[in-house]
Scaffold this active site. Structure first.
Site, PDB file in Angstrom:
ATOM      1  N   LYS A  13      -8.605 -21.890  -7.711  1.00  0.00           N
ATOM      2  CA  LYS A  13      -7.370 -22.430  -7.170  1.00  0.00           C
ATOM      3  C   LYS A  13      -6.703 -21.309  -6.390  1.00  0.00           C
ATOM      4  CE  LYS A  13      -6.229 -23.209 -11.409  1.00  0.00           C
ATOM      5  NZ  LYS A  13      -7.208 -22.553 -12.053  1.00  0.00           N
ATOM      6  N   ARG A  88       0.321 -28.107 -15.759  1.00  0.00           N
ATOM      7  CA  ARG A  88      -0.710 -27.978 -16.724  1.00  0.00           C
ATOM      8  C   ARG A  88      -0.748 -28.845 -17.868  1.00  0.00           C
ATOM      9  NH1 ARG A  88      -2.212 -22.461 -14.734  1.00  0.00           N
ATOM     10  NH2 ARG A  88      -4.051 -21.843 -16.056  1.00  0.00           N
ATOM     11  N   ARG A 127     -14.165 -11.055 -11.492  1.00  0.00           N
ATOM     12  CA  ARG A 127     -13.079 -11.081 -10.656  1.00  0.00           C
ATOM     13  C   ARG A 127     -12.621  -9.786 -10.643  1.00  0.00           C
ATOM     14  NH1 ARG A 127      -8.754 -15.586 -11.242  1.00  0.00           N
ATOM     15  NH2 ARG A 127      -8.917 -14.806 -13.471  1.00  0.00           N
ATOM     16  N   ARG A 160      -8.233  -8.573 -14.739  1.00  0.00           N
ATOM     17  CA  ARG A 160      -7.146  -9.004 -15.236  1.00  0.00           C
ATOM     18  C   ARG A 160      -7.311  -9.034 -16.838  1.00  0.00           C
ATOM     19  NH1 ARG A 160      -5.752 -14.924 -12.562  1.00  0.00           N
ATOM     20  NH2 ARG A 160      -5.649 -15.529 -14.922  1.00  0.00           N
ATOM     21  N   ARG A 171      -8.748 -19.605 -22.923  1.00  0.00           N
ATOM     22  CA  ARG A 171      -8.169 -20.470 -21.634  1.00  0.00           C
ATOM     23  C   ARG A 171      -8.939 -21.959 -21.368  1.00  0.00           C
ATOM     24  NH1 ARG A 171      -8.494 -15.498 -17.853  1.00  0.00           N
ATOM     25  NH2 ARG A 171      -8.316 -17.276 -15.997  1.00  0.00           N
TER      26      ARG A 171
HETATM   27  P1  AP5 Z   1      -9.812 -17.682  -8.289  1.00  0.00           P
HETATM   28  O1  AP5 Z   1      -9.356 -18.309  -7.178  1.00  0.00           O
HETATM   29  O2  AP5 Z   1      -8.946 -16.598  -9.100  1.00  0.00           O
HETATM   30  O3  AP5 Z   1      -9.894 -18.958  -9.466  1.00  0.00           O
HETATM   31  P2  AP5 Z   1      -8.685 -19.604 -10.333  1.00  0.00           P
HETATM   32  O4  AP5 Z   1      -8.791 -21.039 -10.313  1.00  0.00           O
HETATM   33  O5  AP5 Z   1      -7.147 -19.122  -9.589  1.00  0.00           O
HETATM   34  O6  AP5 Z   1      -8.579 -18.828 -11.674  1.00  0.00           O
HETATM   35  P3  AP5 Z   1      -7.659 -18.428 -12.608  1.00  0.00           P
HETATM   36  O7  AP5 Z   1      -8.249 -17.572 -13.596  1.00  0.00           O
HETATM   37  O8  AP5 Z   1      -6.362 -17.651 -11.909  1.00  0.00           O
HETATM   38  O9  AP5 Z   1      -7.022 -19.623 -13.345  1.00  0.00           O
HETATM   39  P4  AP5 Z   1      -6.117 -19.824 -14.425  1.00  0.00           P
HETATM   40  O10 AP5 Z   1      -5.728 -21.274 -14.374  1.00  0.00           O
HETATM   41  O11 AP5 Z   1      -7.052 -19.636 -15.945  1.00  0.00           O
HETATM   42  O12 AP5 Z   1      -5.035 -18.531 -14.494  1.00  0.00           O
HETATM   43  P5  AP5 Z   1      -3.738 -18.600 -14.090  1.00  0.00           P
HETATM   44  O13 AP5 Z   1      -3.392 -17.356 -13.252  1.00  0.00           O
HETATM   45  O14 AP5 Z   1      -3.253 -19.974 -13.367  1.00  0.00           O
HETATM   46  O15 AP5 Z   1     -11.331 -17.279  -8.595  1.00  0.00           O
HETATM   47  C1  AP5 Z   1     -11.904 -16.918  -9.518  1.00  0.00           C
HETATM   48  C2  AP5 Z   1     -13.106 -15.470  -9.141  1.00  0.00           C
HETATM   49  O16 AP5 Z   1     -13.983 -16.455  -8.524  1.00  0.00           O
HETATM   50  C3  AP5 Z   1     -12.200 -14.701  -7.888  1.00  0.00           C
HETATM   51  O17 AP5 Z   1     -13.004 -13.482  -8.369  1.00  0.00           O
HETATM   52  C4  AP5 Z   1     -12.789 -15.292  -6.736  1.00  0.00           C
HETATM   53  O18 AP5 Z   1     -13.119 -14.476  -5.862  1.00  0.00           O
HETATM   54  C5  AP5 Z   1     -14.069 -16.054  -7.138  1.00  0.00           C
HETATM   55  N1  AP5 Z   1     -14.464 -17.167  -6.314  1.00  0.00           N
HETATM   56  C6  AP5 Z   1     -13.597 -18.183  -6.022  1.00  0.00           C
HETATM   57  N2  AP5 Z   1     -14.084 -19.126  -5.330  1.00  0.00           N
HETATM   58  C7  AP5 Z   1     -15.474 -18.806  -5.417  1.00  0.00           C
HETATM   59  C8  AP5 Z   1     -16.613 -19.554  -4.699  1.00  0.00           C
HETATM   60  N3  AP5 Z   1     -16.487 -20.818  -4.081  1.00  0.00           N
HETATM   61  N4  AP5 Z   1     -17.516 -18.910  -5.131  1.00  0.00           N
HETATM   62  C9  AP5 Z   1     -17.762 -17.716  -5.417  1.00  0.00           C
HETATM   63  N5  AP5 Z   1     -16.813 -17.110  -6.017  1.00  0.00           N
HETATM   64  C10 AP5 Z   1     -15.487 -17.563  -5.891  1.00  0.00           C
HETATM   65  O19 AP5 Z   1      -2.805 -18.546 -15.349  1.00  0.00           O
HETATM   66  C11 AP5 Z   1      -2.757 -17.392 -16.335  1.00  0.00           C
HETATM   67  C12 AP5 Z   1      -2.056 -17.605 -17.392  1.00  0.00           C
HETATM   68  O20 AP5 Z   1      -0.798 -17.803 -17.084  1.00  0.00           O
HETATM   69  C13 AP5 Z   1      -2.353 -18.878 -18.463  1.00  0.00           C
HETATM   70  O21 AP5 Z   1      -3.421 -18.550 -19.287  1.00  0.00           O
HETATM   71  C14 AP5 Z   1      -0.948 -19.265 -18.963  1.00  0.00           C
HETATM   72  O22 AP5 Z   1      -1.005 -18.367 -20.204  1.00  0.00           O
HETATM   73  C15 AP5 Z   1      -0.011 -19.068 -18.170  1.00  0.00           C
HETATM   74  N6  AP5 Z   1       0.143 -20.052 -17.137  1.00  0.00           N
HETATM   75  C16 AP5 Z   1      -0.094 -20.414 -15.937  1.00  0.00           C
HETATM   76  N7  AP5 Z   1       0.450 -21.335 -15.352  1.00  0.00           N
HETATM   77  C17 AP5 Z   1       1.106 -21.966 -16.544  1.00  0.00           C
HETATM   78  C18 AP5 Z   1       1.757 -23.305 -16.596  1.00  0.00           C
HETATM   79  N8  AP5 Z   1       1.843 -24.267 -15.722  1.00  0.00           N
HETATM   80  N9  AP5 Z   1       2.239 -23.552 -18.077  1.00  0.00           N
HETATM   81  C19 AP5 Z   1       2.200 -22.653 -18.953  1.00  0.00           C
HETATM   82  N10 AP5 Z   1       1.584 -21.462 -18.716  1.00  0.00           N
HETATM   83  C20 AP5 Z   1       1.072 -21.204 -17.565  1.00  0.00           C
HETATM   84 MG    MG Z   2      -5.625 -18.232  -9.882  1.00  0.00          MG
END
Ligand code: AP5
Ligand code: MG
Length: 218
Positions: A13, A88, A127, A160, A171
């Site tokens: 994402k 979410r 990552r 991270r 998660r």
């Molecule tokens: P990446 O693009 O970083 O993936 P992502 O989907 O963004 O993964 P996240 O871990 O950021 O998602 P998340 O939903 O768990 O965390 P968030 O920060 O939103 O890609 C991952 C890796 O793969 C990278 O190294 C990239 O280079 C590689 N990659 C990408 N595409 C690739 C491909 N096609 N091929 C190969 N490699 C690839 O949330 C974190 C925390 O915040 C949550 O756990 C929660 O506590 C809180 N939070 C966030 N949003 C909310 C909400 N709406 N409500 C309540 N709490 C929330």
């Molecule tokens: Mg992300």
């Protein structure tokens, strides 16, 4: 473009949101990035959110909804946005609908990145994120030119805190229980566009662009 990116942790994402932001001149609202900035700046919100993030749980809806509502109201964001990581759960999706209505806006589509669990685990385990500019790399799939150093700004790359194995599993559990029902929620509203999220970053990007090209008015 007024878009939500939906998908499990590690589905790409954030990677795709950064590209779409540039391409469509849209406001990128990445919920996790916004929260991590608040945590590192030790703001009151960051202090409240930090413990939830460390455990892989969702932070309380009211915190997240206030943040997104404020950001959407800034500049022309309500007219062109990429939401990454929000909504979410169903409560947040309902809240989003109300906030957009207040801003005389609405959602155009939801891109749902489908990626199986084993790929998620591999992506998140490798990552690396830049402490300064937030750029993302992967040890195996997208390595930086110099290990540990950001290609873009030469900042320090780090893992991270919530990318440890037990937190990743937590998660994923939260995702399956609370976030996955949003696929049905948006499908029912005719907004869901499913995308195969497996493949290189460029392959997924090309699929996303194709889908957007078919759907968005010129
Ligand atoms: P990446 O693009 O970083 O993936 P992502 O989907 O963004 O993964 P996240 O871990 O950021 O998602 P998340 O939903 O768990 O965390 P968030 O920060 O939103 O890609 C991952 C890796 O793969 C990278 O190294 C990239 O280079 C590689 N990659 C990408 N595409 C690739 C491909 N096609 N091929 C190969 N490699 C690839 O949330 C974190 C925390 O915040 C949550 O756990 C929660 O506590 C809180 N939070 C966030 N949003 C909310 C909400 N709406 N409500 C309540 N709490 C929330
Ligand atoms: Mg992300």
């Amino acid at each position: 473009m007024r878009l939500v990116l939906l998908g499990p942790p590690g589905s790409g994402k954030g990677t795709q949101a950064r590209f779409l932001e540039d391409r469509f001149k849209a406001c990128r609202l990445s919920a996790g990035d916004i929260l991590r900035t608040e945590v590192s700046e030790k703001t009151p919100l960051g202090r409240e959110a930090g413990a939830f993030i460390a455990k892989g749980q969702l932070v309380p809806d009211r915190l997240m909804e206030n943040i997104i509502e404020t950001r959407l109201a800034e500049g022309a964001c309500a007219r062109a946005f990429v939401l990454d990581g929000f909504p979410r759960n169903v409560a947040q999706a309902n809240a989003l609908e109300i906030m957009l209505r207040k801003l005389a806006s609405s959602l155009q589509l939801v891109l749902y990145l489908r990626v199986p669990r084993e790929v998620v685990l591999e992506r998140l385990g490798g990552r690396r994120t830049c402490r300064d500019c937030g750029a993302m790399f992967h040890e195996k799939f997208d390595p930086p030119r110099r290990p540990g150093v950001c290609d873009r700004c030469r900042g320090e790359l780090h893992q991270r805190e919530d990318d440890r194995e037990e937190t990743i599993l937590a998660r994923l559990g939260v995702y399956e229980e609370e976030t996955l029902p949003l696929a049905a929620y948006y499908r029912q509203r005719g907004l869901l566009h499913e995308l195969d999220g497996v493949g290189t970053v460029e392959e997924v990007r090309a699929r996303a662009l194709k889908e957007l090209g078919r759907f968005l008015p010129r």
